[in-house]
Scaffold this motif. Structure first.
Motif, PDB file in Angstrom:
ATOM      1  N   THR A 263       0.826  -1.209   0.000  1.00 18.82           N
ATOM      2  CA  THR A 263       0.000   0.000   0.000  1.00 18.82           C
ATOM      3  C   THR A 263       0.861   1.261   0.000  1.00 18.82           C
ATOM      4  OG1 THR A 263      -0.136  -0.054   2.401  1.00 18.82           O
ATOM      5  CG2 THR A 263      -1.897  -1.165   1.188  1.00 18.82           C
ATOM      6  N   ASP A 264       2.169   1.106  -0.128  1.00 15.18           N
ATOM      7  CA  ASP A 264       3.044   2.280  -0.109  1.00 15.18           C
ATOM      8  C   ASP A 264       2.651   3.259  -1.222  1.00 15.18           C
ATOM      9  OD1 ASP A 264       4.357   1.065   1.918  1.00 15.18           O
ATOM     10  OD2 ASP A 264       6.187   0.612   0.787  1.00 15.18           O
ATOM     11  N   GLY A 265       2.399   4.463  -0.824  1.00 15.52           N
ATOM     12  CA  GLY A 265       2.123   5.511  -1.810  1.00 15.52           C
ATOM     13  C   GLY A 265       0.860   5.306  -2.608  1.00 15.52           C
ATOM     14  N   LEU A 266       0.082   4.302  -2.265  1.00 16.69           N
ATOM     15  CA  LEU A 266      -1.150   4.027  -3.000  1.00 16.69           C
ATOM     16  C   LEU A 266      -2.281   4.862  -2.412  1.00 16.69           C
ATOM     17  CD1 LEU A 266      -2.780   2.242  -5.008  1.00 16.69           C
ATOM     18  CD2 LEU A 266      -2.999   0.564  -3.168  1.00 16.69           C
ATOM     19  N   ILE A 267      -2.973   5.596  -3.263  1.00 15.93           N
ATOM     20  CA  ILE A 267      -4.117   6.383  -2.797  1.00 15.93           C
ATOM     21  C   ILE A 267      -5.288   6.136  -3.734  1.00 15.93           C
ATOM     22  CG2 ILE A 267      -4.985   8.676  -2.202  1.00 15.93           C
ATOM     23  CD1 ILE A 267      -2.162   9.618  -1.801  1.00 15.93           C
ATOM     24  N   VAL A 268      -6.393   5.690  -3.176  1.00 17.58           N
ATOM     25  CA  VAL A 268      -7.571   5.383  -3.994  1.00 17.58           C
ATOM     26  C   VAL A 268      -8.762   6.156  -3.444  1.00 17.58           C
ATOM     27  CG1 VAL A 268      -9.094   3.567  -4.854  1.00 17.58           C
ATOM     28  CG2 VAL A 268      -6.666   3.070  -4.485  1.00 17.58           C
ATOM     29  N   SER A 269      -9.449   6.829  -4.328  1.00 18.06           N
ATOM     30  CA  SER A 269     -10.612   7.633  -3.964  1.00 18.06           C
ATOM     31  C   SER A 269     -11.710   6.779  -3.326  1.00 18.06           C
ATOM     32  CB  SER A 269     -11.155   8.293  -5.233  1.00 18.06           C
ATOM     33  OG  SER A 269     -12.529   8.556  -5.116  1.00 18.06           O
ATOM     34  N   PRO A 270     -12.447   7.341  -2.384  1.00 17.43           N
ATOM     35  CA  PRO A 270     -13.549   6.576  -1.785  1.00 17.43           C
ATOM     36  C   PRO A 270     -14.641   6.282  -2.802  1.00 17.43           C
ATOM     37  CG  PRO A 270     -13.676   8.882  -1.122  1.00 17.43           C
ATOM     38  CD  PRO A 270     -12.368   8.709  -1.840  1.00 17.43           C
ATOM     39  N   ASP A 271     -14.676   7.014  -3.887  1.00 18.92           N
ATOM     40  CA  ASP A 271     -15.731   6.827  -4.884  1.00 18.92           C
ATOM     41  C   ASP A 271     -15.286   5.953  -6.053  1.00 18.92           C
ATOM     42  OD1 ASP A 271     -17.427   8.481  -3.401  1.00 18.92           O
ATOM     43  OD2 ASP A 271     -16.559  10.281  -4.309  1.00 18.92           O
ATOM     44  N   ALA A 272     -14.076   5.400  -5.977  1.00 18.34           N
ATOM     45  CA  ALA A 272     -13.606   4.524  -7.055  1.00 18.34           C
ATOM     46  C   ALA A 272     -14.219   3.145  -6.897  1.00 18.34           C
ATOM     47  CB  ALA A 272     -12.088   4.433  -7.026  1.00 18.34           C
ATOM     48  N   ARG A 273     -14.480   2.472  -8.019  1.00 15.54           N
ATOM     49  CA  ARG A 273     -14.971   1.088  -8.000  1.00 15.54           C
ATOM     50  C   ARG A 273     -13.988   0.253  -8.810  1.00 15.54           C
ATOM     51  NH1 ARG A 273     -16.771   2.577  -4.417  1.00 15.54           N
ATOM     52  NH2 ARG A 273     -18.859   3.242  -3.849  1.00 15.54           N
ATOM     53  N   ILE A 274     -13.470  -0.800  -8.207  1.00 17.22           N
ATOM     54  CA  ILE A 274     -12.470  -1.616  -8.887  1.00 17.22           C
ATOM     55  C   ILE A 274     -12.868  -3.082  -8.759  1.00 17.22           C
ATOM     56  CG2 ILE A 274     -10.013  -2.171  -9.063  1.00 17.22           C
ATOM     57  CD1 ILE A 274      -9.405   0.499  -7.733  1.00 17.22           C
ATOM     58  N   GLU A 275     -12.803  -3.812  -9.854  1.00 17.94           N
ATOM     59  CA  GLU A 275     -13.277  -5.197  -9.856  1.00 17.94           C
ATOM     60  C   GLU A 275     -12.153  -6.180  -9.509  1.00 17.94           C
ATOM     61  OE1 GLU A 275     -15.760  -6.004 -13.243  1.00 17.94           O
ATOM     62  OE2 GLU A 275     -17.026  -4.287 -12.760  1.00 17.94           O
ATOM     63  N   PRO A 276     -12.548  -7.426  -9.208  1.00 16.83           N
ATOM     64  CA  PRO A 276     -11.576  -8.407  -8.725  1.00 16.83           C
ATOM     65  C   PRO A 276     -10.440  -8.670  -9.708  1.00 16.83           C
ATOM     66  CG  PRO A 276     -13.802  -9.229  -8.421  1.00 16.83           C
ATOM     67  CD  PRO A 276     -13.924  -7.962  -9.196  1.00 16.83           C
ATOM     68  N   ASP A 277      -9.333  -9.143  -9.160  1.00 20.86           N
ATOM     69  CA  ASP A 277      -8.168  -9.552  -9.949  1.00 20.86           C
ATOM     70  C   ASP A 277      -7.465  -8.399 -10.647  1.00 20.86           C
ATOM     71  OD1 ASP A 277      -8.092 -12.289  -9.350  1.00 20.86           O
ATOM     72  OD2 ASP A 277      -9.720 -12.671 -10.779  1.00 20.86           O
TER      73      ASP A 277
END
Ligand code: UD1
Ligand code: CA
Length: 467
Positions: A263-277
């Protein structure tokens, strides 16, 4: 009226406070958590709880806040900062229009209240037929918050930290700043508020005393999640909110089958949707309402904002803004899709390519060092290295149209507006200023001239003695 039609529910967001300690030119509530202004978290939580009828109390310096709300949102301006009660008084017209209903009042700078808590508190509020239902939390360090004074089921007072004695300060149940009010009770209570307290302000929390005096019910909905009370007063606090929010998003992604290497330096918006794999490398930044399909690989340094990415897409250290990318497309390294770029499935964008406001057809390849702006490109085209669309003549932007199966030679300039038919070729180094029919070859460059022995004479010696 409006209030009744929507089931009598509305929300009043208090956002006229100043954020001096943020040292920002912006209003405090526009300070961002995961790239989303705090007040937009509140806006969306209300929407999630089914409350679209919203009013925002802003200060005269807070005009910028209006732009973050949809048309039809009500605004009230609080000229002077005289407390939370005074802020609510500024919205009297809004309250009048919602007489007979219930209004949610909440702070614009506590982004972690959530839709479920709002709804649960409403359920309690209605079941108990309360005049006020305050959302509370038990916290380890209650310093600075209003304390909840209970007498059995009822809340008899909320005492601000500044006004509290030691016995009251020992209470750990605090006011989160979120309340449900019966609108009619609230309007009446506001007229009874005074400002005889440590801060000389009209406290919204004093409406509890008004209710107690009138024998009306005040209930507390105590949330198990203490984060709901968190706000930020300075940049240090804001960083903390970002860290909490970031972790929460990771939990959601991991539950959803997203693959995180670190998770280093990883930032993901609360409104993002990302699918498996889908795999996110460290150092990836996903902003806004981005959607990413399954089986994608997004490598370090990529920044994707408000975009829709299909499945099995590779984004390698590239930036994508307000664009769409079809299944199986490959992008990067070091490329950029600027707003309104639409890539069909199977498109290949290689290194150092910029696309802007263009559509690129299925399986077209733009492999190296090219710029495509304001263009519509068909399927299965091949762009050689260094193609540039000259879309701007200094005054206007013009469009290029390229059919299917076209071959654009290396270093072609396409001077817009110009169109190429299906299967057209351009010779490397051509500057195309006129339309090219389908299946034709356009050569638009000076013919090569070879002058034998010119350089040997010029130099005074031969490099190639054989001759
Ligand atoms: C308030 C509550 C406190 C609660 C805490 C939770 C009061 C008197 N106190 O305290 O019980 O524990 O929130 O965070 O209500 N605002 C205006 N106009 C004003 C003053 C404030 O619009 O004149 C807005 C601010 O923008 C902010 C909200 O109201 O969004 C709360 O104001 P703030 O000054 O932070 O209240 P606290 O003193 O923290
Ligand atoms: Ca506060």
């Amino acid at each position: 009226m409006n209030g009744q039609q929507s089931g009598g529910l509305s929300a009043l967001i208090l956002a006229a406070g100043n954020g001096k300690r943020m040292r920002s030119k912006k209003p405090k509530v526009l300070c961002e958590v995961l790239f989303k202004p705090m007040i937009c978290w509140i806006r969306d939580w209300c929407l999630q709880a089914g409350i679209s009828d919203q009013c925002v109390v802003i200060s005269p310096e807070g005009e910028e806040i209006r732009g973050h709300f949809p048309q039809g949102t009500a605004f009230a301006v609080q000229q002077e900062r005289r407390g939370t009660g005074h802020a609510v008084m500024q919205a009297l017209d809004f309250l009048k229009a919602h007489a007979g209903g219930d209004v949610l009042v909440l702070n614009g700078d506590a982004p972690f209240i959530d839709g479920e808590t709002i709804q649960n508190a409403l359920t309690l509020h209605r079941r108990e037929q309360a005049a006020i239902t305050v959302v509370t939390a038990e916290v380890e360090d209650p310093t600075g918050y209003g304390r909840i004074v209970r007498s059995r089921k009822n809340v008899s007072a909320i005492v601000e930290h500044a006004d509290a004695d030691d016995a009251i300060r020992a209470i750990h149940e605090i006011n989160s700043g979120t309340f449900w009010f019966k609108v009619d009770f609230l309007m009446d209570a506001l007229s009874r508020l005074g400002c005889d307290n440590a801060q000389g302000e009209y406290y919204l929390t004093d409406t509890v005393k008004v209710a107690t005096r009138a024998g009306a019910r005040v209930r507390a909905y105590c949330s198990e999640n203490c984060d709901i009370v968190l706000g930020a007063n300075d940049r240090r606090g804001l960083l903390k909110l970002n860290e909490i929010a970031r972790r929460r998003v990771f939990d959601r992604l991991l539950d959803a089958g997203v693959n995180l290497l670190s998770t280093d330096g990883l930032i993901v918006s609360p409104d993002a949707r990302i699918e498996p794999d889908t795999t996110l490398y460290p150092g990836v930044i996903i902003k806004g309402k981005t959607m990413i399909g399954s089986g994608c690989t997004i490598t370090s340094g990529s920044v994707i904002e408000d975009s829709i990415i299909g499945s099995s897409v590779t984004v390698n250290c590239s930036q994508i803004t307000r664009s769409t990318v079809g299944d199986g497309a490959r992008i990067g390294p070091f490329s950029q899709l600027r707003p309104d770029s639409h890539l069909a499935p199977g498109v290949k964008i290689g290194d150092f390519v910029e696309i802007k406001n263009s559509t690129i057809g299925e399986k077209t390849s733009v492999a190296h060092l090219s710029y495509i702006g304001d263009s519509d490109v068909g399927a299965r085209c091949n762009f050689g290295c260094g193609v540039a669309v000259a879309n701007y003549d200094g005054l206007h932007k013009n469009r290029c149209v390229i059919g299917n199966d076209a071959f654009i030679g290396c270093n072609t300039n396409l001077v817009a507006p110009v169109s190429l038919g299906d299967g057209a070729y351009t010779a490397a180094g051509s500057t195309i200023t006129e339309d090219v029919p389908g299946d034709a070859l356009a050569i638009a460059r000076a013919r090569q001239v070879v002058k034998p022995d010119w350089s040997a004479r010029f130099r005074g010696s031969r490099i190639n003695p054989e001759k």
